[in-house]
Design a protein around this motif. Structure first.
Motif, short mmCIF file in Angstrom:
data_model
loop_
_atom_site.label_atom_id
_atom_site.label_comp_id
_atom_site.label_asym_id
_atom_site.label_seq_id
_atom_site.Cartn_x
_atom_site.Cartn_y
_atom_site.Cartn_z
N ALA A 1 0.83 -1.20 0.00
CA ALA A 1 0.00 0.00 0.00
C ALA A 1 0.87 1.25 0.00
CB ALA A 1 -0.94 0.00 1.21
N MET A 2 1.92 1.27 0.82
CA MET A 2 2.81 2.43 0.86
C MET A 2 3.50 2.62 -0.49
SD MET A 2 2.53 3.96 3.73
CE MET A 2 3.99 4.98 3.87
N ASN A 3 3.89 1.54 -1.15
CA ASN A 3 4.49 1.64 -2.48
C ASN A 3 3.53 2.27 -3.47
OD1 ASN A 3 6.99 0.57 -1.78
ND2 ASN A 3 6.36 -1.52 -2.20
N TRP A 4 2.26 1.86 -3.44
CA TRP A 4 1.26 2.43 -4.34
C TRP A 4 1.01 3.90 -4.01
CZ3 TRP A 4 -0.48 0.90 -8.83
CH2 TRP A 4 -0.38 -0.44 -9.18
N MET A 5 0.97 4.23 -2.73
CA MET A 5 0.74 5.63 -2.34
C MET A 5 1.84 6.54 -2.89
SD MET A 5 -0.72 5.68 1.53
CE MET A 5 -0.38 4.07 2.19
N ARG A 6 3.06 6.05 -2.87
CA ARG A 6 4.19 6.86 -3.35
C ARG A 6 4.15 7.07 -4.87
NH1 ARG A 6 7.00 3.83 1.00
NH2 ARG A 6 7.40 5.40 2.59
N LYS A 7 3.37 6.28 -5.57
CA LYS A 7 3.23 6.42 -7.02
C LYS A 7 2.15 7.43 -7.41
CE LYS A 7 4.79 1.74 -7.93
NZ LYS A 7 4.44 0.40 -8.43
N GLU A 8 1.43 7.93 -6.42
CA GLU A 8 0.38 8.92 -6.71
C GLU A 8 1.00 10.15 -7.35
OE1 GLU A 8 -2.99 9.03 -6.14
OE2 GLU A 8 -2.99 6.93 -5.52
N PRO A 9 0.29 10.80 -8.26
CA PRO A 9 0.84 12.01 -8.89
C PRO A 9 0.97 13.15 -7.89
CG PRO A 9 -1.44 11.68 -9.52
CD PRO A 9 -1.02 10.47 -8.74
N ASP A 10 1.93 14.01 -8.12
CA ASP A 10 2.15 15.17 -7.27
C ASP A 10 1.11 16.23 -7.62
OD1 ASP A 10 3.03 17.23 -5.72
OD2 ASP A 10 5.01 17.38 -6.65
N LEU A 11 0.34 16.63 -6.65
CA LEU A 11 -0.74 17.60 -6.88
C LEU A 11 -0.43 18.95 -6.25
CD1 LEU A 11 -3.73 15.19 -6.23
CD2 LEU A 11 -2.68 15.78 -8.41
N GLU A 12 0.83 19.21 -5.99
CA GLU A 12 1.22 20.44 -5.31
C GLU A 12 0.74 21.68 -6.07
OE1 GLU A 12 5.20 22.76 -3.75
OE2 GLU A 12 5.33 20.65 -4.31
N HIS A 13 0.84 21.67 -7.40
CA HIS A 13 0.42 22.84 -8.17
C HIS A 13 -1.08 23.08 -8.04
CE1 HIS A 13 -0.29 19.52 -10.97
NE2 HIS A 13 -1.12 20.31 -11.62
N ILE A 14 -1.86 22.02 -7.96
CA ILE A 14 -3.31 22.17 -7.78
C ILE A 14 -3.60 22.72 -6.39
CG2 ILE A 14 -5.48 20.89 -7.58
CD1 ILE A 14 -4.41 19.05 -9.81
N GLN A 15 -2.89 22.23 -5.38
CA GLN A 15 -3.07 22.73 -4.01
C GLN A 15 -2.75 24.23 -3.96
OE1 GLN A 15 -4.29 21.11 -1.34
NE2 GLN A 15 -4.15 22.99 -0.14
N LYS A 16 -1.69 24.66 -4.61
CA LYS A 16 -1.32 26.08 -4.61
C LYS A 16 -2.40 26.92 -5.29
CE LYS A 16 3.66 25.57 -4.24
NZ LYS A 16 4.96 25.77 -4.85
N GLN A 17 -2.97 26.43 -6.38
CA GLN A 17 -4.04 27.16 -7.06
C GLN A 17 -5.27 27.27 -6.17
OE1 GLN A 17 -4.61 25.10 -10.76
NE2 GLN A 17 -2.91 26.15 -11.77
N PHE A 18 -5.59 26.20 -5.49
CA PHE A 18 -6.73 26.20 -4.57
C PHE A 18 -6.51 27.22 -3.46
CE2 PHE A 18 -8.63 24.64 -0.62
CZ PHE A 18 -9.97 24.68 -0.97
N GLU A 19 -5.32 27.22 -2.88
CA GLU A 19 -5.02 28.17 -1.81
C GLU A 19 -5.09 29.61 -2.32
OE1 GLU A 19 -1.26 26.80 -0.36
OE2 GLU A 19 -2.15 25.04 0.60
N ALA A 20 -4.67 29.82 -3.57
CA ALA A 20 -4.68 31.17 -4.13
C ALA A 20 -6.11 31.69 -4.28
CB ALA A 20 -3.98 31.18 -5.49
N ILE A 21 -7.04 30.84 -4.67
CA ILE A 21 -8.42 31.31 -4.83
C ILE A 21 -9.14 31.46 -3.49
CG2 ILE A 21 -8.63 30.45 -7.18
CD1 ILE A 21 -10.32 28.15 -6.07
N GLN A 22 -8.58 30.86 -2.44
CA GLN A 22 -9.18 30.99 -1.11
C GLN A 22 -8.86 32.34 -0.48
OE1 GLN A 22 -11.28 28.64 0.39
NE2 GLN A 22 -11.19 27.86 -1.69
N ASN A 23 -7.81 32.98 -0.96
CA ASN A 23 -7.39 34.28 -0.38
C ASN A 23 -8.04 35.44 -1.08
OD1 ASN A 23 -5.77 33.02 1.47
ND2 ASN A 23 -4.06 32.90 0.05
#
Length: 59
Positions: A37-59
């Motif tokens: 399970a941990m191996n599969w979790m580490r294969k998840e795509p990086d969503l950092e750019h989406i998180q930053k966009q979300f935070e930007a629209i919250q401000n």
């Protein structure tokens, strides 16, 4: 089966390894082999750019 009985399932008592992109899906908690399970979790795509966009629209 009631909610109380369902929540007695060991999957709901596992350590929460949520760390940003990892561990969002309960499928990982229900996998019998937690190392796999941990191996599969580490294969998840990086969503950092989406998180930053979300935070930007919250401000």
């Amino acid at each position: 089966m009631g909610v109380e009985e369902a929540l007695d399932d060991p999957a709901y008592h596992q350590t929460n390894y949520y760390d940003k992109k990892w561990g969002v899906s309960w499928f990982y908690r229900w996998m019998e082999d937690q190392d796999e399970a941990m191996n599969w979790m580490r294969k998840e795509p990086d969503l950092e750019h989406i998180q930053k966009q979300f935070e930007a629209i919250q401000n």
